[in-house]
Design an enzyme around this catalytic site. Structure first.
Site, PDB file in Angstrom:
ATOM      1  N   GLU A 262       5.191 -14.207  13.438  1.00 35.59           N
ATOM      2  CA  GLU A 262       6.646 -14.046  13.271  1.00 35.59           C
ATOM      3  C   GLU A 262       6.832 -13.075  12.112  1.00 35.59           C
ATOM      4  O   GLU A 262       6.834 -13.478  10.953  1.00 35.59           O
ATOM      5  CB  GLU A 262       7.294 -15.392  12.932  1.00 35.59           C
ATOM      6  CG  GLU A 262       7.193 -16.428  14.031  1.00 35.59           C
ATOM      7  CD  GLU A 262       8.189 -16.199  15.166  1.00 35.59           C
ATOM      8  OE1 GLU A 262       9.039 -15.290  15.042  1.00 35.59           O
ATOM      9  OE2 GLU A 262       8.101 -16.924  16.165  1.00 35.59           O
ATOM     10  N   CYS A 296      14.761 -12.462   8.106  1.00 41.11           N
ATOM     11  CA  CYS A 296      14.057 -11.585   9.057  1.00 41.11           C
ATOM     12  C   CYS A 296      15.045 -11.016  10.054  1.00 41.11           C
ATOM     13  O   CYS A 296      14.839  -9.939  10.594  1.00 41.11           O
ATOM     14  CB  CYS A 296      12.953 -12.360   9.760  1.00 41.11           C
ATOM     15  SG  CYS A 296      13.522 -13.890  10.486  1.00 41.11           S
TER      16      CYS A 296
HETATM   17  P1  NAD Z   1       4.725 -11.719   2.938  1.00 42.52           P
HETATM   18  O1  NAD Z   1       4.148 -11.019   4.118  1.00 42.52           O
HETATM   19  O2  NAD Z   1       4.572 -11.095   1.619  1.00 42.52           O
HETATM   20  O3  NAD Z   1       4.087 -13.202   2.819  1.00 42.52           O
HETATM   21  C1  NAD Z   1       4.253 -14.171   3.813  1.00 42.52           C
HETATM   22  C2  NAD Z   1       3.149 -15.195   3.702  1.00 42.52           C
HETATM   23  O4  NAD Z   1       1.920 -14.612   4.134  1.00 42.52           O
HETATM   24  C3  NAD Z   1       2.887 -15.693   2.280  1.00 42.52           C
HETATM   25  O5  NAD Z   1       2.585 -17.069   2.305  1.00 42.52           O
HETATM   26  C4  NAD Z   1       1.694 -14.870   1.857  1.00 42.52           C
HETATM   27  O6  NAD Z   1       0.931 -15.464   0.824  1.00 42.52           O
HETATM   28  C5  NAD Z   1       0.913 -14.801   3.156  1.00 42.52           C
HETATM   29  N1  NAD Z   1      -0.028 -13.691   3.305  1.00 42.52           N
HETATM   30  C6  NAD Z   1       0.180 -12.399   2.973  1.00 42.52           C
HETATM   31  N2  NAD Z   1      -0.907 -11.664   3.300  1.00 42.52           N
HETATM   32  C7  NAD Z   1      -1.804 -12.509   3.865  1.00 42.52           C
HETATM   33  C8  NAD Z   1      -3.111 -12.356   4.387  1.00 42.52           C
HETATM   34  N3  NAD Z   1      -3.725 -11.161   4.402  1.00 42.52           N
HETATM   35  N4  NAD Z   1      -3.748 -13.442   4.880  1.00 42.52           N
HETATM   36  C9  NAD Z   1      -3.149 -14.646   4.877  1.00 42.52           C
HETATM   37  N5  NAD Z   1      -1.911 -14.865   4.367  1.00 42.52           N
HETATM   38  C10 NAD Z   1      -1.241 -13.801   3.864  1.00 42.52           C
HETATM   39  O7  NAD Z   1       6.274 -11.975   3.273  1.00 42.52           O
HETATM   40  P2  NAD Z   1       7.430 -12.504   2.322  1.00 42.52           P
HETATM   41  O8  NAD Z   1       7.789 -11.452   1.343  1.00 42.52           O
HETATM   42  O9  NAD Z   1       7.124 -13.869   1.834  1.00 42.52           O
HETATM   43  O10 NAD Z   1       8.628 -12.661   3.384  1.00 42.52           O
HETATM   44  C11 NAD Z   1       9.404 -11.607   3.844  1.00 42.52           C
HETATM   45  C12 NAD Z   1       8.888 -11.066   5.161  1.00 42.52           C
HETATM   46  O11 NAD Z   1       8.758 -12.118   6.124  1.00 42.52           O
HETATM   47  C13 NAD Z   1       9.872 -10.082   5.783  1.00 42.52           C
HETATM   48  O12 NAD Z   1       9.148  -9.027   6.357  1.00 42.52           O
HETATM   49  C14 NAD Z   1      10.569 -10.911   6.845  1.00 42.52           C
HETATM   50  O13 NAD Z   1      11.131 -10.155   7.884  1.00 42.52           O
HETATM   51  C15 NAD Z   1       9.439 -11.770   7.324  1.00 42.52           C
HETATM   52  N6  NAD Z   1       9.920 -12.985   7.990  1.00 42.52           N
HETATM   53  C16 NAD Z   1       9.814 -13.046   9.344  1.00 42.52           C
HETATM   54  C17 NAD Z   1      10.314 -14.161  10.007  1.00 42.52           C
HETATM   55  C18 NAD Z   1      10.261 -14.246  11.499  1.00 42.52           C
HETATM   56  O14 NAD Z   1      10.479 -15.339  12.019  1.00 42.52           O
HETATM   57  N7  NAD Z   1       9.998 -13.181  12.214  1.00 42.52           N
HETATM   58  C19 NAD Z   1      10.888 -15.216   9.284  1.00 42.52           C
HETATM   59  C20 NAD Z   1      10.940 -15.114   7.895  1.00 42.52           C
HETATM   60  C21 NAD Z   1      10.459 -13.987   7.257  1.00 42.52           C
END
Ligand code: NAD
Length: 506
Positions: A262, A296
């Site tokens: 997601e 998102c």
């Molecule tokens: P982020 O990608 O920085 O982090 C999200 C999560 O992933 C965190 O828990 C982080 O520690 C983890 N993570 C990051 N890199 C990783 C890796 N290589 N391996 C394993 N885990 C890893 O995102 P954020 O800043 O917390 O949130 C914002 C982003 O999330 C935006 O792009 C938003 O659109 C997206 N988002 C999408 C949805 C959806 O349902 N499509 C919902 C909410 C947020």
């Protein structure tokens, strides 16, 4: 001022971020501070996990799976019903904690808990509806059917902006499907995760279900990486940026595991000549400015028919100027702060890029002169071919552009990499139908006369293209959390082979 909320939710000033029914008192990872983005001040400190702590959580989950997978699904639903009830009892406190930790306004903080309750209710019903198909067999006296079995431990990685609801979408459905959950929350919102874990622990303890819900707070490395590589976790459900998905997806695929991704959105609305502009104005404002542009599904692009562009953009700019920005827990405030300093800087960089690419800031974009990470929402008129328009900047920037024909608008709409949410505002049926047709929106969510944000849990939620293709929450999203088994029973004494193949020994 807010200490009593933390106390009521069982969050200590220095709290372990690792638990599975009981808390690991001294996990060995580093200490992180959870900051209130409206003040920049710490709310509490969280002790994060090492790989060894992670091992313990997964061991407990593996143990829980042994009995949970054979517990009848309606009984599993009863546990989720009790979880929903426990959430109802602390909706106010948990909603406020979400507001304090993420900066979203209180009605959205409470709304997030409502979303958790809603998905629990949905999952309870689902626990009696995990239906398989009966399929006509081509072989005489044979019966063929599909059944769905629990999959195993589900690894849930969540983003900061929905620090509880996204876990609940996964955990409530996974639980009724027979799967324990190991959760790695965002390090920007660990207190919400601890409070949720406390609620789960109270419910699980009544039924001796240690390990069913596990929490393992830590950075992408080591904890995210450990989950992604771990063959004991057959499904990784990961919510976050496209950049995260590009790392997680291939890594899980390398071990032939399943992912439910997601990822980021770059959501647009088309405003046709016949749009109800009063309705569109409210919808655009909520979708673009609500949650400070940190959903998102936030509307990031507005594609307006040239005949109504001047009038609508002028009205929108006036509406932007009237949005009250401030402490998100106060009545009347519609926009709180961004999550951290990095987000403020990213917004400033995007606005500078937009201007260097010919964009004109029609309103906002300034940082507010006060503690915390407050900005004005920004409205930018720009040519749709500007490179910055293709990017998701996780901040309240709305790029406005004009079009002449619907075909042109649809092409612009679908021209970005992401494919999450979309909307058209029109009173003309043929335009609405074109938008919803195969040549229309290429997104996972397509709305008519509704903004891009604010989905209900009953539908499957997710997006196409760079958004990752995953579907969570309602509809038949549960199938991702189970393994399908096709079974055939021979009720006769002959052994007819499929496709008429003969293999007889004389
Ligand atoms: P982020 O990608 O920085 O982090 C999200 C999560 O992933 C965190 O828990 C982080 O520690 C983890 N993570 C990051 N890199 C990783 C890796 N290589 N391996 C394993 N885990 C890893 O995102 P954020 O800043 O917390 O949130 C914002 C982003 O999330 C935006 O792009 C938003 O659109 C997206 N988002 C999408 C949805 C959806 O349902 N499509 C919902 C909410 C947020």
């Amino acid at each position: 001022m807010f200490e009593s909320i933390l106390q009521r939710l069982g969050v200590e000033p220095v709290h372990s971020g690792v638990g599975f029914g009981t808390w690991v008192m001294r996990p060995g990872g580093g200490e992180i501070a959870s900051l209130n983005p409206a003040t920049g001040q710490p709310l509490a400190q969280v002790l994060t996990a090492t790989r060894e702590d992670y091992e313990l959580v997964v061991e407990k989950a593996s143990h829980a799976f042994q009995t949970w997978r054979t517990t009848p699904a309606p009984q599993r639903g009863e546990i989720v019903r009790q979880l929903g009830q426990a959430l109802r009892e602390c909706q106010h406190d948990l909603g406020l904690l979400i507001t304090l930790e993420t900066g979203k306004i209180l009605s959205e903080g409470r709304g997030e808990v409502q979303e958790m309750i809603d998905i629990c209710d949905f999952a309870v019903g689902l626990s009696r509806q995990l239906y398989g198909l009966t399929i006509a067999s081509e072989r005489p006296r044979h019966r063929m059917f599909e059944q769905w079995h629990p999959l195993g431990i589900v690894g849930v990685i969540t983003a900061f902006n929905f620090p509880a609801a996204v876990w609940a979408w996964n955990a409530a459905i996974a639980a009724v499907c027979g799967d324990p959950v190991v959760w790695k929350p965002s390090c920007e919102a660990p207190l919400t995760a601890i409070a949720v874990q406390n609620i789960c622990d109270r419910v699980a303890a009544r039924h001796g279900l240690e390990g069913l819900f596990g929490l393992c707070t830590g950075e992408a490395d080591p904890i995210g990486a450990a989950m992604v590589e771990d063959r004991r976790l057959p499904l990784i459900s990961a919510t976050g940026s496209c950049a995260m998905g590009r790392q997680v997806g291939p890594a899980v695929s390398r071990r032939l595991g399943r992912t439910l991704l997601e990822l980021g959105g770059n959501n647009a609305a088309i405003l046709t000549e016949t749009a109800n502009l009063d309705l569109a104005l409210r919808a655009v404002l909520f979708s673009a400015v609500g949650t400070a542009g940190q959903r998102c599904t936030t509307m990031r692009r507005l594609i307006v028919h040239e005949s109504i562009a001047d009038e609508f953009i002028a009205r929108l700019a006036r509406a932007y100027a009237s949005v009250p920005v401030g402490n998100p827990w106060e009545d009347g405030i519609l926009m709180g702060p961004l999550i951290n300093e990095r987000a403020v800087q990213a917004m400033a960089r995007a606005l500078a890029a937009a201007q260097s690419q010919g964009g004109v800031v029609l309103f906002g974009g300034n940082r507010l002169d006060r503690p915390g990470w407050f900005v004005e929402p920004a409205l930018v008129q720009i040519d749709p071919t500007a490179a910055i328009v293709a990017e998701e900047t996780f901040a309240p920037i709305l790029y406005v552009m004009t079009y002449k024909t619907l075909d042109e608008a649809l092409a612009l709409h679908n021209s970005v990499g992401q494919g999450l949410s979309s909307a058209i505002f029109t009173d003309r049926l043929t335009d609405a139908e074109a938008f919803l047709s195969p040549r229309g929106s290429d997104c996972g969510i397509a709305n008519v006369n509704i903004g891009t944000s604010g989905a209900e849990i009953g539908g499957a939620f997710g997006g196409e293209k760079d958004t990752g293709g995953g579907r969570e929450a309602g509809s038949d999203a549960w199938k991702a959390y189970m393994r399908r088994q096709t079974c055939t029973i021979n009720g006769g004494a002959e052994l007819p082979l499929a496709q008429g193949v003969r293999f007889d020994v004389s």
